[in-house]
Design an enzyme around this catalytic site. Structure first.
Site, short mmCIF file in Angstrom:
data_model
loop_
_atom_site.label_atom_id
_atom_site.label_comp_id
_atom_site.label_asym_id
_atom_site.label_seq_id
_atom_site.Cartn_x
_atom_site.Cartn_y
_atom_site.Cartn_z
N SER A 1 0.82 -1.21 0.00
CA SER A 1 0.00 0.00 0.00
C SER A 1 0.85 1.26 0.00
CB SER A 1 -0.89 0.00 1.24
OG SER A 1 -1.65 1.19 1.29
N LYS B 1 -3.26 2.30 -2.27
CA LYS B 1 -2.91 3.36 -1.34
C LYS B 1 -4.04 3.41 -0.31
CE LYS B 1 -1.10 7.21 0.28
NZ LYS B 1 0.18 7.13 1.04
N ASN C 1 9.12 8.66 4.87
CA ASN C 1 8.05 9.31 4.12
C ASN C 1 6.98 9.81 5.06
OD1 ASN C 1 5.14 7.95 3.76
ND2 ASN C 1 6.66 6.31 4.13
N CYS D 1 -0.53 3.57 10.26
CA CYS D 1 0.22 4.54 9.48
C CYS D 1 0.72 5.65 10.40
CB CYS D 1 -0.62 5.11 8.36
SG CYS D 1 0.39 6.07 7.25
N LYS E 1 -3.27 -4.51 9.27
CA LYS E 1 -1.87 -4.19 9.07
C LYS E 1 -1.32 -3.57 10.36
CE LYS E 1 1.32 -1.97 5.92
NZ LYS E 1 1.46 -1.28 4.62
N ILE F 1 5.44 -5.55 8.44
CA ILE F 1 5.17 -4.41 9.29
C ILE F 1 4.91 -3.16 8.44
CG2 ILE F 1 6.54 -5.24 11.23
CD1 ILE F 1 8.85 -3.49 10.31
N ASN F 2 4.29 -2.18 9.09
CA ASN F 2 4.23 -0.86 8.52
C ASN F 2 5.55 -0.17 8.85
OD1 ASN F 2 3.32 1.67 7.49
ND2 ASN F 2 1.23 1.09 8.01
N THR G 1 9.11 -0.08 -0.96
CA THR G 1 10.14 0.86 -1.41
C THR G 1 10.85 0.41 -2.68
OG1 THR G 1 10.47 1.58 0.87
CG2 THR G 1 12.23 2.07 -0.69
C1 FMN Z 1 6.03 6.44 0.20
C2 FMN Z 1 5.30 5.42 1.03
C3 FMN Z 1 3.94 5.52 1.25
C4 FMN Z 1 3.26 4.58 2.03
N1 FMN Z 1 1.90 4.71 2.21
C5 FMN Z 1 1.24 3.76 2.93
C6 FMN Z 1 -0.18 3.82 3.10
O1 FMN Z 1 -0.83 4.72 2.58
N2 FMN Z 1 -0.78 2.86 3.84
C7 FMN Z 1 -0.09 1.83 4.43
O2 FMN Z 1 -0.69 0.98 5.08
N3 FMN Z 1 1.26 1.73 4.27
C8 FMN Z 1 1.93 2.67 3.55
N4 FMN Z 1 3.30 2.56 3.40
C9 FMN Z 1 4.04 1.47 4.06
C10 FMN Z 1 4.31 0.33 3.08
O3 FMN Z 1 3.10 -0.24 2.64
C11 FMN Z 1 5.17 -0.75 3.74
O4 FMN Z 1 4.47 -1.26 4.87
C12 FMN Z 1 6.52 -0.19 4.22
O5 FMN Z 1 7.02 0.68 3.24
C13 FMN Z 1 7.57 -1.30 4.49
O6 FMN Z 1 7.84 -2.02 3.33
P1 FMN Z 1 9.14 -1.71 2.40
O7 FMN Z 1 10.33 -1.67 3.33
O8 FMN Z 1 9.18 -2.80 1.39
O9 FMN Z 1 8.91 -0.35 1.78
C14 FMN Z 1 3.99 3.51 2.62
C15 FMN Z 1 5.36 3.39 2.38
C16 FMN Z 1 6.04 4.33 1.61
C17 FMN Z 1 7.52 4.18 1.40
#
Ligand code: FMN
Ligand code: FAD
Ligand code: FAD
Ligand code: FMN
Ligand code: FES
Ligand code: FES
Lengths: 252, 305, 305, 252
Positions: free
Chosen positions: B23, B47, B71, B132, B167, B193-194, B268
């Site tokens: 997301s 999203k 972010n 979040c 989540k 994780i978030n 990411t």
């Molecule tokens: C730019 C950005 C925006 C994100 N927006 C959301 C969101 O709207 N809702 C949510 O549950 N997680 C959001 N996340 C978290 C990601 O879904 C994910 O849980 C987190 O980035 C860890 O995974 P990664 O290390 O592969 O990025 C966001 C992450 C990033 C980097």
């Protein structure tokens, strides 16, 4: 838009800490339009993590040129590339300049490395258009004229050309060609773009500005690069809706 | 070359393979679709959607950190109505699972969002974002409050028969307690994780690099933490887990499944390589072949401790 | 070149400068003394000491992660008695503050360790490790339990007049609540942060890379988290903070002070550059000169929000 | 012990994925003893984070040699170094081999890249000592003989020399020189060292083994590199108490 592994043809130092890189990237090259940019993976490892955005400086056949200065880790790595090394381009990205239509003279206004996108633009302007390039910098050594035409320089310390900002220089020059129908194409630091925006909007001069900001993806999925729309109601994305905006379109 | 069953079942949510796009890292799918074939992926998570559209936080929203990024997008989104009208028509064209991620400022708002979206056949499951860390009225508070997470799970559960995934926030002492509460209240799965709360300051201006002051840390830097959280949940509860955090390649994905994930999300990495999902899937297939793994789901929790 | 006052005062603990070497990353000082002049540093924090010697965890104890490392040393240490007999004689030769870090499995053990060490004039302060995530009977449990942290602070406070610093765990939702409890119970300062719980698995053997299964994550990867925790404490309590986490260079150190640290500790960087402390100090001096900062302590909490 | 910026003189590929690096490092070179190692910072950036430990393969005046194969990110970066690049050495570290005293023949037993420390050892042996080098590898291409004397090879697949493990080869060879008073110097994978340890202890042959394990600091401050003492009561540190141990001193 492509992701293309591009082999480095050359990296030339054309000023202190300023480099011109030439890479072979046929698919990106054939789509590229002036004012667009590429998001570059500078190394094969996961360090640095994010890509780095760079304006497409020029295109010659299958080759793309980037003009950059050393800012931090990423640009340092880029500057150390040798012929035969690879970088990975994601691009072309963004909207680019709109340079057709009703005007006689293209007035380029650039601050420092803001000159980067203009060699490619100048090359693509319809021949009937006149070009004037106004380049500003802190001092003589910050004036980058690579690939520009009819350059008039402005330096904060007066070490070259006009003593003052490039926007003040613009005001001077405009008197000379007041008659002519002009369009301004600008790129540079936000402070400069702001001053230019105020001037062009109040004088209602046709003006396009190319904006920089921190970016992650470069193509619209991270929402990391918002810029206020003039109305302030919504955000536009610099990477997707820009990087080129009409001066009256955004709040800087 | 043996034929590997890549399908996974997460508390009733069937996926053709365990690769999900996280997301907030692929918008509503349209931009990334130019770089990768969504049909090949297990699914896409939207999203975070809220009841009303959100403008999101002012710039600067992101900054790079060592092997990671912060972010503070601020849950910028089109809102559920516009999502249904303008985004679902595009998304339903793909043969991949659609998971709607919901963010809200109140339990009722969560319920209302799910109620509105529940009739959409194109939506295969809901992922409730209680974690979040960016928006004051959003995530964080819920995510750190056991009873709130229980309440949200229970209320959402009561109005939809679609799989409900909660989540979880990593910014807690014992994440497995939260997974337990989700299970007890009828949740079908958790995703973990978030992002972790982080910040970064400019030493010249002394201002935060991110306008929102703090942001969510993601990327390879958090992978060891994500793995530990997933392992903790796996060893203390028996609810299916969708692993998230720092996955950059197929090796990271395999590691995530080994510690307990039934499926995983990549976030990411999409910014750096929008085709990463398919490359990861291909890497996993070769890994399974080499190791004689017939069902990829056998990887889940296969750690040797 | 103006003359800069580098000294800092942390709840009664006076240091000639804010640079401290973190517990467990310099042993008892003897090895690193061959690479750096300890006399130039603000102080050194000992490896966590327990009442009885501890053998520590079996190998493998460490593994590298993206911009970080995991460790599960297991509080291997010589015990307080041997420390007094064999280590203090060496350490007292240096003109730098000596901070004894204490780890224990019970409140009484904390108290007993401090009691034994309290008569040593060479010891300038105690840092109580309630948060080391590695050893089952040690750190973690205390560090995540508000009342336990309060009890330990109160009991230790009652038997020593030396500054008492409580080293907080980052593996909690609101670290500032813990800082408050420390303050209420007479603690002089908090240090933040200790390592975050993480893990890493070998995808071929499916075994944890660290024998202890989980380890503590340190290094640049955790810097944004450490900064956010220090900032949270600074904005919600008024207890002096020793900032720790991911500091690699003077810029990181300045950032740490700007978000609220009165002094800081460097850990992992010592393994890579055992002279980092002095290089960081020199960098800070130049930074202060450039910015016309006469007292380095003016940097503390100088953020512009 | 020093931290020394060392300029790369050359990096030669001497086998598939096996490289010999020559660097200028006067202060480390003049202190170095056979069996010691250096902890190397392979890049100027913070990536990779930790140093990488490598045996001192040989010393020629102010130059130090390292023999390594590509394992992961760090060794990949090392292998890509060019003449004039810099790496940073921390060393010399560890105790090194004890090669004086009562023995006629130095029997070197190495598995794969375990051969690395022996060119320097052989060079430093008192001339009256005989040398025999037993080198094992999976296959012909894994046999590294750089800088060794009187080499007898053993391969698991029999593609070169003795068909079997290097320890089995050792047992054969020992019969031939049963008379002679020998001392074994060994380095290689743990499995090999274990087999050797069992054999040498039960035959009570004088035997020193050089051990590898994950390391952070390399000089005793992180406690990351423990190895069980034979008694099992305490841990020794591979970086400080080793990497060379008497075969009967540690539990593998
Ligand atoms: C730019 C950005 C925006 C994100 N927006 C959301 C969101 O709207 N809702 C949510 O549950 N997680 C959001 N996340 C978290 C990601 O879904 C994910 O849980 C987190 O980035 C860890 O995974 P990664 O290390 O592969 O990025 C966001 C992450 C990033 C980097
Ligand atoms: C559309 C666009 C076009 C650009 N074109 C050029 C060009 O032609 N030539 C040129 O020299 N520079 C250009 N820049 C700026 C260039 O992207 C940055 O200088 C570069 O990313 C710095 O990376 P670094 O690792 O060297 O610096 P670091 O400071 O180490 O970068 C750290 C992080 O901050 C981001 N960042 C830092 N400065 C900027 C900035 N000014 N704008 C955006 N992101 C930044 C980086 O992307 C990276 O994520 C452009 C930026 C944008 C957005
Ligand atoms: C005392 C000593 C001497 C050594 N001498 C040599 C030598 O002369 N030639 C040679 O090729 N190799 C030698 N090694 C092994 C060498 O250090 C590793 O191959 C190297 O660190 C791998 O780094 P990498 O980034 O390429 O691999 P990666 O797998 O990316 O390294 C990841 C992490 O694991 C650690 N690591 C991985 N494998 C090993 C290992 N086998 N031993 C210790 N740490 C490891 C690395 O230090 C790093 O922290 C020696 C190791 C030790 C302890
Ligand atoms: C190998 C290692 C051992 C450590 N041992 C201890 C310890 O015994 N007691 C303690 O309070 N912290 C210990 N720590 C935590 C550090 O003191 C510090 O809080 C942490 O590493 C974060 O700082 P850094 O990112 O600069 O390393 C240890 C850290 C490492 C890397
Ligand atoms: S940089 Fe990602 S949306 Fe613009
Ligand atoms: S590697 Fe740090 S103590 Fe041995």
């Amino acid at each position: 838009m492509y992701i293309e592994k591009a082999s480095v043809e050359s990296v030339k130092m054309i000023g202190e800490d300023t480099f011109l890189m030439k890479v072979l990237s046929p698919s990106v090259a054939c789509l590229a339009r002036p004012g667009q940019f590429c998001n570059i993976k500078v190394s094969e490892s996961d360090f640095p993590l994010l890509r780095r955005p760079f304006s497409i400086c020029d295109v010659e056949g299958d080759y793309i040129f980037f003009l950059f200065d050393i800012h931090g880790e990423g640009t340092k790595i880029l500057s150390s590339k040798k012929k035969g090394d690879y970088i990975e381009l994601l691009g072309p990205l963004g909207n680019g300049f709109r340079y057709d239509g009703e005007y006689d003279t293209a007035v380029i206004v650039a601050g420092g490395l803001g000159a980067a996108p203009f060699p490619f633009l100048i090359k693509n302007l319809p021949e009937e258009k006149n070009v004037m390039s106004l380049i500003g910098g802190r001092s003589k050594r910050n004036i980058v004229t690579h690939g520009l035409k009819n350059v008039v320089a402005a330096t904060d310390d007066g070490s070259e050309g006009f003593h003052g900002t490039v926007v003040d220089l613009l005001k001077n020059e405009l008197n000379k060609l007041s008659a002519a129908k002009i369009r301004i194409f600008a790129c540079g630091p936000n402070a400069m773009l702001k001053a230019l925006q105020n001037f062009s909007v109040e004088q209602n001069i046709d003006c396009q500005i190319s904006v920089e900001c921190a970016m992650a993806c470069g193509f619209g999925i991270c929402q990391g690069c918002p810029i206020d729309s003039a109305s302030g109601e919504s955000y536009l994305l610099v990477c997707k809706d820009g990087p080129v905006f009409n001066a009256d379109q955004v709040k800087l | 070359m043996i034929n590997i069953d890549l399908s996974v079942n997460i508390g009733g949510l069937k996926l053709k393979n365990p690769v999900l796009l996280a997301s907030g890292t692929v918008g509503y799918g349209n931009e990334i679709a130019e770089f990768t074939d969504l049909n090949k992926l297990g699914g896409i998570v939207t999203k975070s959607l809220s009841l009303k559209p959100r403008k999101g936080n002012p710039p600067q929203r992101i900054v790079e950190t060592p092997s990671g990024m912060l972010n503070a997008i601020g849950l910028a989104n089109v809102g559920v109505e516009t999502f249904v009208k303008e985004k679902i028509p595009f998304l339903k064209k793909f043969d991949t699972a659609l998971i709607c991620n919901i963010a809200a400022g109140s339990v009722d708002e969560y319920v209302e969002c799910v109620r509105i979206l529940n009739d959409e056949d194109a939506i295969n499951a809901f992922e409730i974002n209680v974690s979040c860390p960016n928006v004051k009225e959003g995530g964080l508070e819920f995510g750190n409050d056991l009873s709130a997470v229980g309440r949200i799970t229970d209320r959402v559960r009561s109005i939809t028969s679609k799989p409900v995934i909660i989540k979880l926030s990593p910014n807690v002492s014992r994440i497995s307690d939260f997974a337990k509460v989700v299970k007890e209240n009828g949740g079908n799965a958790v995703s973990a994780i978030n992002t972790l709360v982080g910040t970064s300051f400019d030493i010249n201006t002394k201002k935060p690099k991110i306008k929102n002051i703090t942001g969510g840390l993601s990327g390879p830097a958090i992978k060891p933490i994500a793995l530990a959280k997933v392992l903790e949940i796996k060893r203390n509860t028996d609810i299916p887990i969708i692993g998230i955090g720092g996955i950059m390649n197929w090796k990271d994905a395999a590691e995530m499944m080994i510690v307990g994930a039934s499926a995983f999300q990549i976030g990411t990495v999409n910014f750096i390589n929008p085709n990463a999902g398919i490359e990861i899937l291909n890497g996993l297939i070769i890994y399974c072949e080499k190791n004689g793994i017939g069902n990829i789901s056998d990887l889940t929790g296969s750690f040797q401790i």
